[in-house]
Design an enzyme around this catalytic site. Structure first.
Site, PDB file in Angstrom:
ATOM      1  N   HIS A  98      -2.302  -9.764  12.612  1.00  0.00           N
ATOM      2  CA  HIS A  98      -1.781  -8.545  11.974  1.00  0.00           C
ATOM      3  C   HIS A  98      -1.562  -7.545  13.110  1.00  0.00           C
ATOM      4  CE1 HIS A  98      -1.267  -4.919   9.807  1.00  0.00           C
ATOM      5  NE2 HIS A  98      -2.387  -4.400  10.290  1.00  0.00           N
ATOM      6  N   GLU A 156       0.863  -1.183   0.000  1.00  0.00           N
ATOM      7  CA  GLU A 156       0.000   0.000   0.000  1.00  0.00           C
ATOM      8  C   GLU A 156       0.901   1.234   0.000  1.00  0.00           C
ATOM      9  OE1 GLU A 156      -2.246   0.629   3.767  1.00  0.00           O
ATOM     10  OE2 GLU A 156      -1.427  -1.310   4.366  1.00  0.00           O
ATOM     11  N   CYS A 170      -3.472  -3.764   4.410  1.00  0.00           N
ATOM     12  CA  CYS A 170      -2.509  -4.743   4.930  1.00  0.00           C
ATOM     13  C   CYS A 170      -2.912  -6.178   4.619  1.00  0.00           C
ATOM     14  CB  CYS A 170      -2.372  -4.594   6.443  1.00  0.00           C
ATOM     15  SG  CYS A 170      -2.044  -2.913   6.945  1.00  0.00           S
TER      16      CYS A 170
HETATM   17  N1  CAA Z   1       0.879   5.029  30.735  1.00  0.00           N
HETATM   18  C1  CAA Z   1       0.497   3.802  30.293  1.00  0.00           C
HETATM   19  N2  CAA Z   1      -0.502   3.614  29.361  1.00  0.00           N
HETATM   20  C2  CAA Z   1      -1.094   4.708  28.851  1.00  0.00           C
HETATM   21  C3  CAA Z   1      -0.726   6.019  29.253  1.00  0.00           C
HETATM   22  C4  CAA Z   1       0.309   6.166  30.241  1.00  0.00           C
HETATM   23  N3  CAA Z   1       0.709   7.344  30.663  1.00  0.00           N
HETATM   24  N4  CAA Z   1      -1.488   6.909  28.584  1.00  0.00           N
HETATM   25  C5  CAA Z   1      -2.304   6.176  27.760  1.00  0.00           C
HETATM   26  N5  CAA Z   1      -2.064   4.853  27.936  1.00  0.00           N
HETATM   27  C6  CAA Z   1      -2.701   3.722  27.248  1.00  0.00           C
HETATM   28  C7  CAA Z   1      -4.183   3.912  27.051  1.00  0.00           C
HETATM   29  O1  CAA Z   1      -4.925   3.550  28.189  1.00  0.00           O
HETATM   30  C8  CAA Z   1      -4.430   2.994  25.857  1.00  0.00           C
HETATM   31  O2  CAA Z   1      -4.494   1.658  26.307  1.00  0.00           O
HETATM   32  P1  CAA Z   1      -5.781   0.748  25.921  1.00  0.00           P
HETATM   33  O3  CAA Z   1      -5.873   0.820  24.429  1.00  0.00           O
HETATM   34  O4  CAA Z   1      -5.399  -0.598  26.429  1.00  0.00           O
HETATM   35  O5  CAA Z   1      -6.941   1.387  26.584  1.00  0.00           O
HETATM   36  C9  CAA Z   1      -3.148   3.123  25.033  1.00  0.00           C
HETATM   37  O6  CAA Z   1      -2.172   3.661  25.925  1.00  0.00           O
HETATM   38  C10 CAA Z   1      -3.284   4.035  23.849  1.00  0.00           C
HETATM   39  O7  CAA Z   1      -3.843   5.236  24.288  1.00  0.00           O
HETATM   40  P2  CAA Z   1      -4.960   6.012  23.430  1.00  0.00           P
HETATM   41  O8  CAA Z   1      -5.998   5.067  22.941  1.00  0.00           O
HETATM   42  O9  CAA Z   1      -5.360   7.203  24.199  1.00  0.00           O
HETATM   43  O10 CAA Z   1      -4.020   6.435  22.198  1.00  0.00           O
HETATM   44  P3  CAA Z   1      -4.343   7.360  20.971  1.00  0.00           P
HETATM   45  O11 CAA Z   1      -5.651   8.033  21.090  1.00  0.00           O
HETATM   46  O12 CAA Z   1      -3.140   8.217  20.838  1.00  0.00           O
HETATM   47  O13 CAA Z   1      -4.467   6.355  19.710  1.00  0.00           O
HETATM   48  C11 CAA Z   1      -4.099   4.618  18.128  1.00  0.00           C
HETATM   49  C12 CAA Z   1      -3.832   5.096  19.575  1.00  0.00           C
HETATM   50  C13 CAA Z   1      -5.586   4.572  17.844  1.00  0.00           C
HETATM   51  C14 CAA Z   1      -3.521   3.216  17.979  1.00  0.00           C
HETATM   52  C15 CAA Z   1      -3.401   5.605  17.155  1.00  0.00           C
HETATM   53  O14 CAA Z   1      -2.012   5.534  17.346  1.00  0.00           O
HETATM   54  C16 CAA Z   1      -3.708   5.354  15.689  1.00  0.00           C
HETATM   55  O15 CAA Z   1      -4.669   5.881  15.147  1.00  0.00           O
HETATM   56  N6  CAA Z   1      -2.869   4.503  14.975  1.00  0.00           N
HETATM   57  C17 CAA Z   1      -3.058   4.209  13.569  1.00  0.00           C
HETATM   58  C18 CAA Z   1      -4.248   3.284  13.290  1.00  0.00           C
HETATM   59  C19 CAA Z   1      -4.055   1.874  13.819  1.00  0.00           C
HETATM   60  O16 CAA Z   1      -2.950   1.396  14.013  1.00  0.00           O
HETATM   61  N7  CAA Z   1      -5.182   1.147  14.008  1.00  0.00           N
HETATM   62  C20 CAA Z   1      -5.130  -0.213  14.427  1.00  0.00           C
HETATM   63  C21 CAA Z   1      -6.206  -1.093  13.792  1.00  0.00           C
HETATM   64  S1  CAA Z   1      -6.275  -0.819  12.018  1.00  0.00           S
HETATM   65  C22 CAA Z   1      -5.182  -1.910  11.305  1.00  0.00           C
HETATM   66  O17 CAA Z   1      -4.799  -2.874  11.904  1.00  0.00           O
HETATM   67  C23 CAA Z   1      -4.706  -1.617   9.909  1.00  0.00           C
HETATM   68  C24 CAA Z   1      -3.393  -0.930   9.962  1.00  0.00           C
HETATM   69  O18 CAA Z   1      -2.343  -1.575   9.870  1.00  0.00           O
HETATM   70  C25 CAA Z   1      -3.364   0.512  10.078  1.00  0.00           C
END
Ligand code: CAA
Length: 373
Positions: free
Chosen positions: A222, A78, A110
């Site tokens: 994945h 991709e 993916c």
């Molecule tokens: N100490 C420890 N843990 C902490 C913390 C701290 N100080 N602060 C936050 N966390 C934890 C949160 O509790 C959360 O854990 P859980 O998910 O277990 O609840 C984790 O850290 C992540 O925190 P947030 O959800 O608040 O993080 P975010 O809003 O910044 O978003 C994300 C995370 C959605 C993965 C983002 O990075 C993103 O959009 N990534 C790209 C999309 C992606 O990877 N999607 C996955 C499925 S799609 C797919 O698989 C296809 C692909 O390849 C893209």
């Protein structure tokens, strides 16, 4: 019996420690290392792209005998270089594969690698003396200060598909497709449009739908980021314990998201880090590609499955790494973005001692690669 004869991998040596990224972004490092579960993410060097990474991965597994039997090269990505020309044509040329080979590029986020693997299996069924090379190569780039920045990475997987495979036999399971807007990259955009929370929901929902409900020592997923394994495991009828889960995600936590290759990186993580004797073991495999397509299948490992791997090159994945500073990371990724949208390039001054294949230059958008060793 049809399946994966050989499995190879390449990951760039240059990595960004997630603690470095956290400090620069003013985020608690525990969020990235504990919450997301990543230690490092691999970043492409100046003269690497999806073709050089795929060739490096293939080079670790292909013998001259294999090359002579390859009848088709399917390139799943991709991170396409060209709207028309398939990256497999560049790869085929650089790898020195027969001119009678069929060369195509495939796309479905993916998932394309797994789709390509099943197409390759059908091809081998009707051409049993032939082999198909499936290349998966991607650069996960979301842009500076984006929510996805912590879930980047780069790398490639090469799979040789054949009858009587050395590594393991593949068995089809259940698949499902839905029209979702969780993650996509429209033509106008250099980076994906992402709804992170929706993407996790789609992933978990579709895994619930296609899993086969058999208890297993290991199921590989994945992995867009290491702790996605935890979220996937939560929706399994028979979840793995913490120790097995950490084996599934270990390699991914040092590499990051390599999109099409990520599921197979998780498989390699199990093959390299499992404490058990895996001969004859059946491993669950869950492929997911946003947009969205999901499939569950299994691989049953052969008694001599290690003969389908190049252990030395796999051990080298997380050795001799070059840690980037924040400044180096930013300058490398600015260079990457410019490179992908430049008609003319001269990258001949960037060669590193560990590289076998490099992108040497581009003229009118046409890329020229070099094999160095
Ligand atoms: N100490 C420890 N843990 C902490 C913390 C701290 N100080 N602060 C936050 N966390 C934890 C949160 O509790 C959360 O854990 P859980 O998910 O277990 O609840 C984790 O850290 C992540 O925190 P947030 O959800 O608040 O993080 P975010 O809003 O910044 O978003 C994300 C995370 C959605 C993965 C983002 O990075 C993103 O959009 N990534 C790209 C999309 C992606 O990877 N999607 C996955 C499925 S799609 C797919 O698989 C296809 C692909 O390849 C893209």
């Amino acid at each position: 019996m049809i399946g994966i004869d050989k499995l190879g991998c390449y990951v760039p040596k240059t990595v960004l420690p997630l603690t470095t990224l956290a400090h620069a972004r003013g985020v608690d490092p525990d969020k990235y290392t504990q919450g997301i579960g990543q230690k490092e993410m691999a970043m492409v060097s100046h003269n690497e792209d999806v073709v050089t990474m795929a060739c490096e991965a293939a080079h670790t597994i292909l013998s001259d005998e294999d090359k002579a039997l390859i009848d088709m090269v399917l390139f799943a990505t991709e991170t396409g270089l060209d709207y028309s020309k398939a990256a497999s044509i560049y790869a085929l040329d650089v790898l020195g594969l027969p001119a009678s080979t069929r060369a195509i590029e495939l796309k479905q986020a993916c998932y394309a690698s797994t789709g390509a693997m099943f197409l390759a299996m059908d091809y081998v069924r009707s051409h049993p003396t032939k082999k198909v090379l499936v290349l998966s190569s991607d650069i996960a780039w979301y842009g500076f200060e984006s929510a996805g920045e912590v879930t980047q990475g780069a790398g490639a997987i090469a799979m040789l598909i054949s009858m009587n495979p050395r590594l393991g036999a593949i068995k089809e399971g259940k698949k499902t497709v839905r029209n979702e807007k969780d993650f996509y990259r429209p033509l106008y955009s250099k980076v994906p449009v992402v709804d992170g929370k929706l993407s996790i929901e789609c992933y978990q929902d579709m895994l619930k739908e296609v899993q086969d409900h058999h208890p297993r020592l290991y199921t590989c997923f994945h992995l867009p980021f290491a702790n996605m394994a935890k979220k996937a495991n939560q929706v399994m009828t028979h979840p793995m314990d913490e120790q097995h889960l950490s084996v599934v995600k270990e390699l991914g936590s040092r590499v990051g998201n390599i999109y099409n290759g990520s599921l197979y990186l998780s498989l390699l993580s199990v093959l390299m880090h499992a404490k058990e004797d895996l001969r004859g073991e059946t491993i669950g495999m869950f492929a997911y590609g946003s947009g969205a397509m999901a499939e569950f299948f299994t691989i049953t490992l052969k008694e001599d499955y290690k003969s389908g791997l190049n252990m030395e090159s796999l051990k080298a994945i997380d050795q001799d790494r070059i840690e980037l500073s924040m400044h180096e990371y930013e300058s490398l990724m600015n260079h990457y973005e410019n490179k992908e949208y430049s008609a003319s390039l001269d990258l001949s001054t960037y060669v590193k001692p560990y590289q076998t294949f490099v992108l040497d230059r581009a003229t009118s958008g046409h890329r020229t690669y070099k094999k160095l060793k």
